[in-house]
Design a protein around this motif. Structure first.
Motif, mmCIF file in Angstrom:
data_model
loop_
_atom_site.group_PDB
_atom_site.id
_atom_site.type_symbol
_atom_site.label_atom_id
_atom_site.label_comp_id
_atom_site.label_asym_id
_atom_site.label_seq_id
_atom_site.Cartn_x
_atom_site.Cartn_y
_atom_site.Cartn_z
ATOM 1 N N PRO A 1 0.788 -1.243 0.000
ATOM 2 C CA PRO A 1 0.000 0.000 0.000
ATOM 3 C C PRO A 1 0.818 1.290 0.000
ATOM 4 N N ASP A 2 2.010 1.263 0.566
ATOM 5 C CA ASP A 2 2.821 2.481 0.668
ATOM 6 C C ASP A 2 3.960 2.517 -0.349
ATOM 7 N N ASP A 3 3.870 1.735 -1.412
ATOM 8 C CA ASP A 3 5.012 1.539 -2.303
ATOM 9 C C ASP A 3 4.572 1.526 -3.765
ATOM 10 N N ALA A 4 5.302 2.255 -4.613
ATOM 11 C CA ALA A 4 5.037 2.258 -6.050
ATOM 12 C C ALA A 4 6.306 1.938 -6.844
ATOM 13 N N ASP A 5 7.353 1.477 -6.168
ATOM 14 C CA ASP A 5 8.663 1.334 -6.803
ATOM 15 C C ASP A 5 8.876 -0.046 -7.430
ATOM 16 N N PHE A 6 8.215 -0.283 -8.552
ATOM 17 C CA PHE A 6 8.455 -1.536 -9.274
ATOM 18 C C PHE A 6 9.751 -1.473 -10.067
ATOM 19 N N SER A 7 10.207 -0.280 -10.425
ATOM 20 C CA SER A 7 11.438 -0.138 -11.216
ATOM 21 C C SER A 7 12.645 -0.725 -10.498
ATOM 22 N N THR A 8 12.780 -0.432 -9.220
ATOM 23 C CA THR A 8 13.901 -0.992 -8.453
ATOM 24 C C THR A 8 13.808 -2.507 -8.412
ATOM 25 N N ARG A 9 12.615 -3.021 -8.233
ATOM 26 C CA ARG A 9 12.439 -4.474 -8.183
ATOM 27 C C ARG A 9 12.885 -5.127 -9.490
ATOM 28 N N TRP A 10 12.460 -4.564 -10.639
ATOM 29 C CA TRP A 10 12.868 -5.138 -11.920
ATOM 30 C C TRP A 10 14.374 -5.010 -12.126
ATOM 31 N N MET A 11 14.952 -3.886 -11.743
ATOM 32 C CA MET A 11 16.396 -3.718 -11.874
ATOM 33 C C MET A 11 17.122 -4.793 -11.069
ATOM 34 N N LEU A 12 16.666 -5.044 -9.853
ATOM 35 C CA LEU A 12 17.306 -6.049 -9.006
ATOM 36 C C LEU A 12 17.104 -7.466 -9.541
ATOM 37 N N ILE A 13 15.937 -7.758 -10.050
ATOM 38 C CA ILE A 13 15.686 -9.086 -10.631
ATOM 39 C C ILE A 13 16.565 -9.288 -11.856
ATOM 40 N N LYS A 14 16.576 -8.311 -12.744
ATOM 41 C CA LYS A 14 17.372 -8.439 -13.967
ATOM 42 C C LYS A 14 18.870 -8.555 -13.655
ATOM 43 N N SER A 15 19.360 -7.735 -12.743
ATOM 44 C CA SER A 15 20.786 -7.795 -12.417
ATOM 45 C C SER A 15 21.122 -9.067 -11.638
ATOM 46 N N GLY A 16 20.220 -9.497 -10.745
ATOM 47 C CA GLY A 16 20.448 -10.744 -10.014
ATOM 48 C C GLY A 16 20.524 -11.941 -10.938
ATOM 49 N N PHE A 17 19.666 -11.969 -11.936
ATOM 50 C CA PHE A 17 19.700 -13.032 -12.944
ATOM 51 C C PHE A 17 20.997 -12.952 -13.745
ATOM 52 N N SER A 18 21.316 -11.756 -14.214
ATOM 53 C CA SER A 18 22.476 -11.565 -15.099
ATOM 54 C C SER A 18 23.790 -11.951 -14.432
ATOM 55 N N ARG A 19 23.921 -11.684 -13.137
ATOM 56 C CA ARG A 19 25.163 -11.999 -12.431
ATOM 57 C C ARG A 19 25.495 -13.493 -12.466
ATOM 58 N N HIS A 20 24.497 -14.336 -12.658
ATOM 59 C CA HIS A 20 24.718 -15.778 -12.633
ATOM 60 C C HIS A 20 24.773 -16.414 -14.024
ATOM 61 N N ILE A 21 24.772 -15.596 -15.051
ATOM 62 C CA ILE A 21 24.818 -16.091 -16.433
ATOM 63 C C ILE A 21 26.204 -15.793 -17.007
ATOM 64 N N THR A 22 26.793 -16.780 -17.658
ATOM 65 C CA THR A 22 28.096 -16.596 -18.281
ATOM 66 C C THR A 22 28.046 -15.439 -19.269
ATOM 67 N N MET A 23 29.062 -14.590 -19.222
ATOM 68 C CA MET A 23 29.082 -13.418 -20.093
ATOM 69 C C MET A 23 29.589 -13.814 -21.482
ATOM 70 N N ASN A 24 28.661 -13.932 -22.424
ATOM 71 C CA ASN A 24 29.034 -14.186 -23.814
ATOM 72 C C ASN A 24 28.059 -13.510 -24.768
ATOM 73 N N GLU A 25 27.250 -12.588 -24.244
ATOM 74 C CA GLU A 25 26.276 -11.887 -25.079
ATOM 75 C C GLU A 25 26.939 -10.721 -25.816
ATOM 76 N N ARG A 26 26.271 -10.297 -26.889
ATOM 77 C CA ARG A 26 26.731 -9.105 -27.615
ATOM 78 C C ARG A 26 26.440 -7.880 -26.766
ATOM 79 N N ARG A 27 27.398 -6.959 -26.728
ATOM 80 C CA ARG A 27 27.184 -5.687 -26.029
ATOM 81 C C ARG A 27 27.668 -4.566 -26.931
ATOM 82 N N ASN A 28 26.848 -3.541 -27.056
ATOM 83 C CA ASN A 28 27.268 -2.394 -27.857
ATOM 84 C C ASN A 28 28.162 -1.481 -27.010
#
Length: 177
Positions: free
Chosen positions: A67-94
């Motif tokens: 009820p006192d929270d609207a910050d979904f952006s931080t949650r998605w950032m943390l989920i995406k970064s938490g996932f990414s930290r455990h994946i081998t780095m071999n993706e294309r990056r610009n």
């Protein structure tokens, strides 16, 4: 024009989050890592998962925030970064991602929609549960193992054969109006 996200404390939101390289199957190949990232974020920044589906290259979710929270952006950032930290780095990056120290696993942005009423909620839940059928991965929504549909079936909200016989080209009842 500056894009502004909805900011409703305690709101219920629909999300679509995509991989940067849509041909990859990272989300299914590493679904346990994704689950762990979501669980960790949920423990630190609580929210309720109303519906969720994971496909090979994207996911859809409906969350209700406290009820006192609207910050979904931080949650998605943390989920995406938490996932990414455990994946081998071999993706294309610009060059931009490299200069910012970013991985190239996820699209930077995601789609969010503030759920406005019960009908809107039901349409988006249906869309989430029908999405694997829409993409041709299965013939019946209940066949997809990475979906909250199983919770809805167990609770008796829908039956195991829900969505059968629907023309996958007819999206009028599944959140795409």
């Amino acid at each position: 024009m500056q894009y502004r996200r909805a900011d409703v404390k305690g709101g219920t939101y629909f999300f679509t989050v995509n991989l940067a390289q849509r041909h990859l199957r990272l989300l299914l190949n590493h679904v346990e890592i994704l689950r762990a990232a979501v669980k960790t974020v949920k423990q630190r920044h609580p929210f309720h998962i109303d519906a969720f589906v994971v496909l090979p290259d994207h996911l859809h979710a409906i969350w209700t925030l406290p009820p006192d929270d609207a910050d979904f952006s931080t949650r998605w950032m943390l989920i995406k970064s938490g996932f990414s930290r455990h994946i081998t780095m071999n993706e294309r990056r610009n060059a931009s991602r490299i200069s910012k120290g970013e991985r190239g696993i996820w699209q930077r942005r995601y789609w969010e929609h503030l759920i406005r009423n019960e009908n809107d909620f039901e349409r988006h839940v249906d869309y989430i549960h029908y999405n694997p059928v829409k993409h041709g991965y299965i013939h019946q929504a209940s066949e997809w193992p990475y979906s909250s549909i199983h919770r809805y079936i167990k609770a008796g909200v829908i039956t195991n054969d829900w969505g059968c016989g629907v023309d996958s080209n007819d999206k009028s009842d599944y959140g795409e109006r």
